[in-house]
Enzyme design. Structure first.
Site, PDB file in Angstrom:
ATOM      1  CD  GLN A 100      -2.830   1.248   2.322  1.00  0.00           C
ATOM      2  OE1 GLN A 100      -2.372   1.579   3.407  1.00  0.00           O
ATOM      3  NE2 GLN A 100      -4.116   0.973   2.146  1.00  0.00           N
ATOM      4  CG  HIS A 179      -4.191   4.647   2.157  1.00  0.00           C
ATOM      5  ND1 HIS A 179      -5.549   4.866   2.203  1.00  0.00           N
ATOM      6  CD2 HIS A 179      -3.835   4.281   3.425  1.00  0.00           C
ATOM      7  CE1 HIS A 179      -5.994   4.641   3.428  1.00  0.00           C
ATOM      8  NE2 HIS A 179      -4.971   4.288   4.192  1.00  0.00           N
ATOM      9  CG  HIS A 182      -8.963   5.279   6.102  1.00  0.00           C
ATOM     10  ND1 HIS A 182      -8.240   4.162   6.455  1.00  0.00           N
ATOM     11  CD2 HIS A 182     -10.169   4.814   5.665  1.00  0.00           C
ATOM     12  CE1 HIS A 182      -8.972   3.075   6.248  1.00  0.00           C
ATOM     13  NE2 HIS A 182     -10.148   3.452   5.774  1.00  0.00           N
ATOM     14  CE1 TYR A 184      -3.752   8.880   7.377  1.00  0.00           C
ATOM     15  CE2 TYR A 184      -4.830   7.003   6.356  1.00  0.00           C
ATOM     16  CZ  TYR A 184      -4.257   7.598   7.458  1.00  0.00           C
ATOM     17  OH  TYR A 184      -4.195   6.920   8.655  1.00  0.00           O
ATOM     18  NE  ARG A 231      -8.369   0.148   2.825  1.00  0.00           N
ATOM     19  CZ  ARG A 231      -8.144  -0.136   4.101  1.00  0.00           C
ATOM     20  NH1 ARG A 231      -7.269   0.567   4.798  1.00  0.00           N
ATOM     21  NH2 ARG A 231      -8.793  -1.110   4.702  1.00  0.00           N
ATOM     22  N   GLY A 320      -9.328  -7.281   8.476  1.00  0.00           N
ATOM     23  CA  GLY A 320      -8.237  -6.559   9.110  1.00  0.00           C
ATOM     24  C   GLY A 320      -7.839  -7.177  10.431  1.00  0.00           C
TER      25      GLY A 320
END
Length: 366
Positions: A100, A179, A182, A184, A231, A320
């Site tokens: 990732q 990624h 979330h 980011y 993601r 997870g």
């Protein structure tokens, strides 16, 4: 016709032995100095290679992209050599592994990354990341006010992702997952609350998804679409004050742009931190615009995972935290064996530390 969790799946040229993926989870176990992947990490991933696919913990693509201490980078020769141990270990167990690729954006602090965090706009929300405490040791610390990225910094960040992807292939990975979830970097560009730019990367929905689409296309051009995944988390509010009224439209537009890239998969992260439930209507909207492979993660059970496959809302499913305490999770699910609980003790050893709470969880024993 629906598929079983335990049937193989084809992702481009890659055959996964089952439809159970290990979701990316930050564990902060690198060797210092330099945040280098090590033998202990190779053991950790080897233990979990019975899953169809492993997606590694987030690997910062650059020093400024770093937001958590002791996370493994992918931007130096030492990083590449360290990761080779990991990919070799997983491949020896006939597993498949994507790395990732991570840029945390504003979810950082200069004491971790070495400079002021970058964001679409100079806007901060209350937030904490894992870093060095002023009094010594490591723990959760408040993030720092970010500064607005220049066009040149956006272009150099795209180049950093391309170089990180090349480094990843050199390190032996089967592919990369970018990624964009979330709260980011890419997620903040896509949302109104965090992106108040007036240039080609802000304002309209098309402009707000531009950075992600351009980055994906550049990486696809370099290593091939079947080795690239992304993601996203449109229903997760982590890293933001409020829900975004336009994020679903932005995401559907982004999927339309991604479809011709023939990515390995799109990974929807759900039901983590602060979130809203995903309506069935969204699943249908996604399938209308995006027919390539989809992976979903978010507090899955064997039953809920199989249900997603049965309804064709997903092609494979990621777990997870069950993988933290159950290295042989795929085997246990296949044989309906009891799972070791992810409890308060397991949570204590999630970030940092050594072998305890990392590679000392046993496989199932009757």
């Amino acid at each position: 016709m629906s598929k079983s969790l335990f049937q193989p799946i084809q992702l481009g040229a890659l055959t996964l032995k089952n439809r159970i993926a290990m979701a990316p989870m930050t564990r902060s176990r690198t060797s210092q100095p330099g945040d280098v992947p090590n033998e202990m990490m190779a053991t950790y991933y080897r233990q979990r290679a019975s899953s169809g696919l492993i997606v590694t913990e987030g690997a910062p693509i650059s020093a400024v992209g770093r937001g958590y201490s002791m996370t493994p980078g992918i931007y130096t020769e030492e990083h590449i050599e360290g990761w080779k141990r990991v990919t070799q270990a997983v491949h020896e167990e006939e597993g498949k592994i994507f790395i990732q690729l991570w840029h945390v954006g504003r979810r950082s602090h200069s004491c971790i990354s070495g400079e002021q965090p970058l964001a679409p706009s100079a806007i901060k929300v209350p937030d904490q990341v894992f870093g060095p405490r002023p009094e010594g040791g490591f723990g959760m610390i408040e993030t720092e006010m970010p500064r607005e990225m220049t066009i040149q910094e956006i272009e150099s960040t795209i180049a950093d992702f391309v170089q990180a992807a090349k480094n990843s292939i050199e390190a032996g990975f089967d592919g990369v997952e970018i990624h964009a979830a979330h709260g980011y970097l890419f997620d903040t560009f896509m949302r109104l609350e965090s992106n108040q730019r007036q240039d080609q990367y802000g304002g309209s929905k098309e402009n707000r998804l531009r950075f992600l689409v351009e980055t994906l296309q550049a990486v696809v051009n370099e290593i091939g679409g079947d080795k690239v995944a992304v993601r996203v988390s449109p229903h997760v509010i982590e890293g933001f004050a409020d829900e975004d009224p336009e994020i679903i439209d932005v995401m559907l537009k982004a999927l339309e742009r991604m479809k011709p890239m023939n990515l390995a998969y799109v990974h929807f992260s759900e039901r983590i931190s602060r979130y809203v439930d995903v309506p069935e209507t969204f699943r249908h909207q996604v399938r209308e615009v995006y027919t390539n492979p989809i992976m979903v993660a978010g507090k899955m059970t064997k039953q809920s995972a199989q249900q997603l496959l049965d309804k064709q809302h997903a092609d494979f499913v990621a777990f997870g935290t069950p993988f933290v305490t159950n290295p042989d999770l795929a085997f246990r699910l296949a044989h309906d064996l009891p799972l070791a609980e992810f409890d308060a003790d397991a949570r204590l050893t999630l970030y940092g530390g050594g072998a305890e709470g990392y590679i000392d969880y046993p496989a199932y024993q009757a």
